[in-house]
Motif scaffolding. Structure first.
Motif, short mmCIF file in Angstrom:
data_model
loop_
_atom_site.label_atom_id
_atom_site.label_comp_id
_atom_site.label_asym_id
_atom_site.label_seq_id
_atom_site.Cartn_x
_atom_site.Cartn_y
_atom_site.Cartn_z
N GLN A 17 0.82 -1.12 0.02
CA GLN A 17 -0.04 -0.04 0.21
C GLN A 17 0.95 1.26 -0.28
O GLN A 17 0.66 2.23 -0.56
CB GLN A 17 -0.89 0.06 1.30
N LEU A 18 1.99 1.38 0.91
CA LEU A 18 2.66 2.53 0.95
C LEU A 18 3.67 2.71 -0.33
O LEU A 18 3.49 4.09 -0.64
CB LEU A 18 3.65 2.23 2.06
N TYR A 19 4.00 1.59 -0.83
CA TYR A 19 4.62 1.64 -2.04
C TYR A 19 3.84 2.37 -3.12
O TYR A 19 4.03 3.33 -3.73
CB TYR A 19 5.19 0.45 -2.78
N ASN A 20 2.66 1.86 -3.41
CA ASN A 20 1.48 2.40 -4.42
C ASN A 20 1.13 3.80 -3.99
O ASN A 20 1.17 4.66 -5.12
CB ASN A 20 0.51 1.54 -4.41
N ILE A 21 0.86 4.01 -2.84
CA ILE A 21 0.53 5.56 -2.41
C ILE A 21 1.66 6.28 -2.64
O ILE A 21 1.41 7.39 -3.27
CB ILE A 21 -0.03 5.56 -1.08
N HIS A 22 2.84 6.15 -2.48
CA HIS A 22 4.11 6.97 -2.57
C HIS A 22 4.34 7.17 -4.13
O HIS A 22 4.53 8.47 -4.47
CB HIS A 22 5.24 6.30 -2.05
N GLU A 23 4.26 5.96 -4.64
CA GLU A 23 4.57 6.46 -6.31
C GLU A 23 3.33 7.33 -6.71
O GLU A 23 3.82 8.01 -7.84
CB GLU A 23 4.16 5.02 -6.93
N ALA A 24 2.10 7.20 -6.48
CA ALA A 24 1.10 8.00 -6.89
C ALA A 24 1.29 9.40 -6.51
O ALA A 24 1.24 10.38 -7.27
CB ALA A 24 -0.40 7.46 -6.50
N LEU A 25 1.54 9.70 -5.37
CA LEU A 25 2.04 11.11 -4.83
C LEU A 25 3.27 11.54 -5.65
O LEU A 25 3.13 12.65 -6.14
CB LEU A 25 2.28 10.99 -3.48
N ASP A 26 4.28 10.78 -5.74
CA ASP A 26 5.46 11.43 -6.36
C ASP A 26 5.24 11.47 -7.86
O ASP A 26 5.80 12.31 -8.58
CB ASP A 26 6.32 10.25 -6.36
N ASN A 27 4.17 10.91 -8.49
CA ASN A 27 3.85 11.11 -9.75
C ASN A 27 2.81 12.17 -10.19
O ASN A 27 2.35 12.23 -11.29
CB ASN A 27 3.69 9.88 -10.53
N GLY A 28 2.43 12.89 -9.07
CA GLY A 28 1.43 14.06 -9.22
C GLY A 28 0.10 13.84 -8.83
O GLY A 28 -0.78 14.69 -8.93
N CYS A 29 -0.24 12.75 -8.07
CA CYS A 29 -1.71 12.89 -7.39
C CYS A 29 -1.73 13.67 -6.43
O CYS A 29 -0.87 13.68 -5.43
CB CYS A 29 -1.80 11.16 -6.88
N ASP A 30 -2.89 14.37 -6.09
CA ASP A 30 -2.96 15.24 -5.14
C ASP A 30 -4.12 14.86 -4.01
O ASP A 30 -4.53 15.46 -3.33
CB ASP A 30 -2.90 16.58 -5.14
N ALA A 184 -12.56 8.70 -9.83
CA ALA A 184 -11.59 8.47 -8.81
C ALA A 184 -11.11 6.85 -9.44
O ALA A 184 -12.00 6.21 -10.01
CB ALA A 184 -12.69 7.86 -7.62
N VAL A 185 -10.05 6.64 -9.65
CA VAL A 185 -9.27 5.53 -10.22
C VAL A 185 -8.21 4.89 -9.38
O VAL A 185 -7.52 5.28 -8.14
CB VAL A 185 -8.48 6.10 -11.52
N SER A 186 -8.20 3.45 -9.44
CA SER A 186 -7.40 2.69 -8.67
C SER A 186 -6.38 2.02 -9.53
O SER A 186 -5.01 2.12 -9.77
CB SER A 186 -8.13 1.76 -7.76
N GLY A 187 -6.97 1.00 -10.46
CA GLY A 187 -6.26 0.12 -11.27
C GLY A 187 -5.15 0.65 -12.10
O GLY A 187 -4.00 0.57 -12.58
N ILE A 188 -5.85 1.85 -12.88
CA ILE A 188 -5.05 2.34 -14.08
C ILE A 188 -3.53 2.80 -13.61
O ILE A 188 -2.67 2.85 -13.99
CB ILE A 188 -5.65 3.31 -14.98
N ILE A 189 -3.66 3.50 -12.47
CA ILE A 189 -2.55 4.29 -11.69
C ILE A 189 -1.54 3.30 -11.07
O ILE A 189 -0.35 3.21 -11.31
CB ILE A 189 -2.95 5.32 -10.95
N THR A 190 -2.18 2.33 -10.36
CA THR A 190 -1.50 1.46 -9.59
C THR A 190 -0.72 0.57 -10.60
O THR A 190 0.54 0.09 -10.53
CB THR A 190 -2.11 0.23 -8.87
N LYS A 191 -1.28 0.23 -11.92
CA LYS A 191 -0.69 -0.63 -12.66
C LYS A 191 0.43 -0.06 -13.75
O LYS A 191 0.93 -0.93 -14.47
CB LYS A 191 -1.79 -1.53 -13.35
N SER A 192 0.19 1.29 -13.74
CA SER A 192 0.89 2.03 -14.95
C SER A 192 2.31 1.68 -14.79
O SER A 192 2.96 2.09 -13.79
CB SER A 192 0.25 3.46 -14.87
#
Ligand SMILES: Cc1ncc(COP(=O)(O)OP(=O)(O)O)c(N)n1
Ligand SMILES: Cc1ncsc1CCOP(=O)(O)O
Ligand SMILES: [Mg+2]
Length: 212
Positions: A17-30, A184-192
């Protein structure tokens, strides 16, 4: 105005979870919704604390799926509640007026009830089939969104509507045209494999008509 892109987290362990959330934040999710199902109280608390810290660092909004007391305990920005979760009024009484409370809707009636009960935004869906969630509500498809968005306009309802469920870069344009506020998206960001590019492209579409 609420941010238009909400990332819903994935992962079966705290680390994932932390890895996925960190990646999303680092890539511009706010805006992050922590969705960590079937966990012990201890694990959910440990993750929530770490995510709160991360979101503060990235100046991102942080809401928690399902668990109003956890949101209260760690002073998250809010909570997202489904049709079978804690009632919106009850969550409002617990969290107060300054916190964000999102509610799931599958029909216009759900939206109408949520507005009466003081919900801040709506997660309307599912748009189409998705593997991310089990026991999906009936699929709305593009026609379902047009029908519901039309009723929202004719009733002069003003609440941000987020489309959810099986959203991709390719189908986002069609959904945006229905008048939704965001996605609201989950899969596309997690798997990109190219999260930065994807998030930029999604934001370009979502904010294309916003005058600053
Ligand atoms: C933004 C957003 N919309 C809808 C949902 C779905 O919530 P719910 O129906 O409670 O399902 P779970 O996510 O709890 O499995 C959501 N999480 N976020
Ligand atoms: C939580 C939820 N509620 C309806 S669909 C869905 C999952 C959305 O995830 P994805 O973007 O991977 O389809
Ligand atoms: Mg729920």
């Amino acid at each position: 105005m609420y941010n238009k892109l909400q990332y819903i987290s994935q992962g079966n362990t705290i680390e994932a979870q932390l890895y996925n959330i960190h990646e999303a934040l680092d890539n511009g999710c706010d805006w992050v919704q922590m969705r960590f199902k079937n966990q012990t109280t201890k694990n959910a608390f440990a993750l929530a604390e770490a995510v709160k810290f991360l979101c503060e660092e990235y100046l991102a909004n942080f809401i928690i799926n399902d668990n109003v007391y956890l949101a209260q305990q760690i002073a998250a920005d809010g909570v997202h509640l489904g049709l079978s979760d804690t009632k919106i009024e009850e969550a409002r009484a617990i969290l107060g007026n300054t916190k964000i409370i999102g509610g799931t809707a599958n029909t216009f009636e759900d939206i109408s009830n949520h507005i009466k009960n003081g919900c801040d935004y709506i997660g309307l869906g599912p748009f189409q089939f998705t593997k991310t969630k089990e026991k999906l509500n009936p699929i709305l498809g593009l026609e379902g969104y047009y029908e519901i968005m039309q009723k929202i306009k004719s009733n002069n309802f003003e609440i941000p509507i987020y489309a959810i469920g099986g959203i991709t870069l390719e189908n986002a344009d069609q959904l945006i045209e229905t008048g939704i506020h965001g996605i609201a998206v989950s899969g596309i960001i997690t798997k990109s494999p190219e999260k930065g590019k994807l998030i930029t492209q999604l934001n370009e579409k979502l904010y294309a008509n916003v005058i600053i």
